[in-house]
Structure formats: structure tokens, C-alpha cells
Design an enzyme around this catalytic site. Structure first.
Site, short mmCIF file in Angstrom:
data_model
loop_
_atom_site.label_atom_id
_atom_site.label_comp_id
_atom_site.label_asym_id
_atom_site.label_seq_id
_atom_site.Cartn_x
_atom_site.Cartn_y
_atom_site.Cartn_z
N LYS A 112 49.20 38.96 42.32
CA LYS A 112 48.23 38.24 41.46
C LYS A 112 48.46 36.74 41.54
O LYS A 112 48.83 36.24 42.60
CB LYS A 112 48.28 38.78 40.03
CG LYS A 112 48.17 40.31 39.99
CD LYS A 112 47.83 40.86 38.65
CE LYS A 112 47.74 42.38 38.75
NZ LYS A 112 47.22 43.01 37.54
N HIS A 163 39.29 44.16 43.17
CA HIS A 163 40.20 44.33 42.03
C HIS A 163 39.41 44.08 40.74
O HIS A 163 38.53 43.23 40.69
CB HIS A 163 41.38 43.37 42.14
CG HIS A 163 42.46 43.69 41.15
ND1 HIS A 163 42.37 43.32 39.83
CD2 HIS A 163 43.61 44.40 41.27
CE1 HIS A 163 43.44 43.78 39.19
NE2 HIS A 163 44.21 44.43 40.04
N GLU A 165 40.13 42.53 38.19
CA GLU A 165 40.19 41.13 37.71
C GLU A 165 39.17 40.28 38.46
O GLU A 165 38.56 39.37 37.89
CB GLU A 165 41.62 40.59 37.87
CG GLU A 165 42.54 41.21 36.81
CD GLU A 165 43.99 41.38 37.23
OE1 GLU A 165 44.44 40.74 38.19
OE2 GLU A 165 44.68 42.20 36.58
N ASN A 184 50.84 43.80 44.30
CA ASN A 184 49.76 42.84 44.08
C ASN A 184 50.36 41.74 43.21
O ASN A 184 50.55 41.94 42.02
CB ASN A 184 48.58 43.54 43.37
CG ASN A 184 47.51 42.56 42.92
OD1 ASN A 184 47.51 41.40 43.33
ND2 ASN A 184 46.60 43.03 42.08
N GLU A 197 42.46 52.28 39.86
CA GLU A 197 43.15 51.53 38.81
C GLU A 197 42.32 51.52 37.53
O GLU A 197 41.38 50.73 37.39
CB GLU A 197 43.35 50.08 39.26
CG GLU A 197 44.18 49.95 40.52
CD GLU A 197 44.82 48.57 40.60
OE1 GLU A 197 46.05 48.51 40.69
OE2 GLU A 197 44.09 47.56 40.53
N GLY A 239 52.78 44.00 37.82
CA GLY A 239 53.96 43.45 37.16
C GLY A 239 55.28 43.84 37.81
O GLY A 239 56.15 42.99 38.05
N GLY A 266 48.37 46.11 33.52
CA GLY A 266 49.10 45.07 32.81
C GLY A 266 49.29 45.36 31.34
O GLY A 266 49.70 44.49 30.57
N SER A 306 50.17 49.73 35.58
CA SER A 306 51.47 49.88 34.91
C SER A 306 52.36 50.93 35.57
O SER A 306 53.15 51.59 34.90
CB SER A 306 51.28 50.20 33.42
OG SER A 306 50.57 49.14 32.78
P1 PGA Z 1 50.02 46.34 36.81
O1 PGA Z 1 48.84 45.83 37.78
O2 PGA Z 1 50.94 47.17 37.66
O3 PGA Z 1 50.65 45.09 36.30
O4 PGA Z 1 49.38 47.15 35.74
C1 PGA Z 1 48.32 46.67 38.76
C2 PGA Z 1 47.18 45.97 39.46
O5 PGA Z 1 46.41 45.26 38.80
O6 PGA Z 1 47.02 46.08 40.68
#
Ligand code: PGA
Length: 248
Positions: A12, A95, A97, A10, A167, A235, A173, A213
Site C-alpha cells: 500500500k 483493489h 481502495e 501489498n 478480499e 498489514g 485492515g 487481515s
Molecule cells: P490487510 O490488507 O491484510 O491489511 O487486511 C489486505 C489488502 O488490502 O490487500
């Protein structure tokens, strides 16, 4: 029943179109693994250049969002037909976000899921609890509610092709991964919920990812769990680490 693992990046709001093509080139030799479905979910403006850059490879094209109407006066939105025409196969919806910053509701996610299935996409439906919810002991209640609303009107046959990404918001993140036991517990719980909504066969077929993460170091342990069928990677998807996760 053996489920094919799915590792999805992803991206983002990262990478301009030219940077996206560079990243695809960097990752190309690292992500070859026929045993795994590899997906890049990229910003809308990167979809076409990434499609061209991954042509002929094992990587599948994904989007990070979609709108649930067919067309019309929805300034700034992208329709399912636009994504289809551009070659997109997978679409992330719900998601945290999108839910948190852009006010998306469970009902919106249900409309998006139905629309994606109508158009023959592979949806990736995200769910997850906040730290406050986990600490108050309502993680599974919250996630069951998210899943039950998202899947309203979805048939068992359609549900089999959906990917669910668990998630925990507090792990996204933050570098703070859920423990393997926490991740497995919820992924298993989601499978039980799907079994309750549909049947054993649907629960056995549906793929459930962990996200939050996940990285080159912790992926092996997480992906070895019986109910974790892959990862949704933020990330680490922008780095060669993504290749390590695909090979793990
Ligand atoms: P992250 O994000 O691996 O940076 O924690 C995962 C996601 O939001 O899909």
C-alpha cells in the site's frame, strides 16, 4: 491439478525507498520457500530499489496499480511498458481502495486486465463485497458481476495465468478476518464462475487468493482450504509475520 500457492504482500502507501530496502533485508531470510511464489507489490517509487534488493532471491516484483493507456498526457499515471522495463512481473488491479477512494470502475479494471495481458504480466485482480452487501445476501452476485466484467475479452489461455484476490472490504485492515468457511465459500464460487465463463481446465488452473487481515495466526487454516491458493497480505506484509505466512 495442483496449483502453486502465491503469497503476495501489498505494501500500500507504506515505506520510503530506503525503508523499503531495509524491509527487504529484514524479510530475506524469512521468506525462502521454493514451494510458494512470493511477491512484493510495492509503491511505484520503491519498485527499482526493491528490484535491486531482491535480485537473485526467490521473491518476485509486483506493482500496486497501472494505467491502461500506452503513453501520453496522463499526468501521474504509470504505463505497462514502464513497469515492464523496471522488471515488474505481477500487478494488482481493482483493489477496493482504488475502487473506493479513486473511483475505479469494473470497466477500468477490464481495460487494465486486457492491457496487462497484452504486455505479458501476471495480473492480480481484486474483488470483494462490502459489509452491507454481505448482510443483504448479495455477496456472490456482486462478485460474479465484478469478475464477469473484469474478464470480458480475456481468453481461456490468458485467464489461466491471472490471479484473483478475494478480499471482503469489511475484512481489510480491520483485524476482522472472514471465517475460513466464508472465505472458502466465495473462493469456490469464484472458481465456479470462471468455469462457467471458460471451462473446467481454466477453473482448475486459475489461482485464487484470500485477502483481508490474513496474519501469522490465521493463515494456516485459510491456506488449507481447497480453493484458497494463497494470500494477498496488507498489514502483515510489513512485518516478520510475512515470513510466517510464506512458510505456512
Ligand atoms: P490487510 O490488507 O491484510 O491489511 O487486511 C489486505 C489488502 O488490502 O490487500
Amino acid at each position: 491439478m495442483s496449483r502453486k500457492k502465491i503469497i503476495a504482500g501489498n505494501w500500500k502507501m507504506n515505506k520510503t525507498p530506503s525503508e523499503a530496502v531495509e524491509l527487504v533485508k529484514t524479510l530475506a531470510p524469512l521468506v525462502q520457500n521454493p514451494e510458494v511464489d512470493v511477491v512484493y507489490c510495492v509503491p511505484a517509487i520503491d519498485i527499482i530499489p526493491v528490484r535491486d534488493a531482491i535480485a537473485g532471491s526467490n521473491v518476485h516484483l509486483g506493482a500496486e496499480n497501472v494505467y491502461f493507456e500506452e503513453s501520453g498526457a496522463f499526468t501521474g499515471e504509470i504505463s505497462p511498458a514502464m513497469l515492464k522495463d523496471a522488471g515488474v512481473e505481477y500487478v494488482i488491479i481493482g483493489h477496493s481502495e482504488r475502487r473506493g477512494y479513486f473511483g475505479e470502475t469494473d470497466q477500468d479494471i477490464n481495460k487494465k486486465l486486457l492491457k496487462l495481458l497484452e504486455h505479458g504480466f501476471n495480473p492480480i485482480v481484486c474483488c470483494g463485497e462490502s459489509l452491507e452487501q454481505r448482510e443483504s445476501g448479495i455477496t456472490m452476485d456482486w462478485i460474479n458481476m465484478q469478475i464477469k466484467i473484469a474478464f470480458q475479452g480475456v481468453t481461456a489461455d490468458q485467464a489461466k495465468g491471472v490471479v484473483i484476490a478475494y478480499e471482503p472490504i469489511w475484512a481489510i485492515g480491520t483485524g476482522k478476518t472472514a471465517t475460513t468457511a466464508q472465505a472458502e465459500e466465495v473462493c469456490k464460487g469464484i472458481r465456479e464462475t470462471i468455469c462457467g465463463l471458460y471451462d473446467e481446465a481454466t477453473a482448475a488452473a486459475i489461482r485464487i487468493q484470500y485477502g483481508g487481515s490474513m496474519n501469522a495466526k490465521n493463515c494456516a487454516e485459510l491456506l488449507a482450504e481447497p480453493d484458497i491458493d494463497g494470500g494477498l497480505i496488507g498489514g502483515a506484509a510489513l512485518k516478520p509475520d510475512f515470513g510466517t505466512i510464506v512458510k505456512c
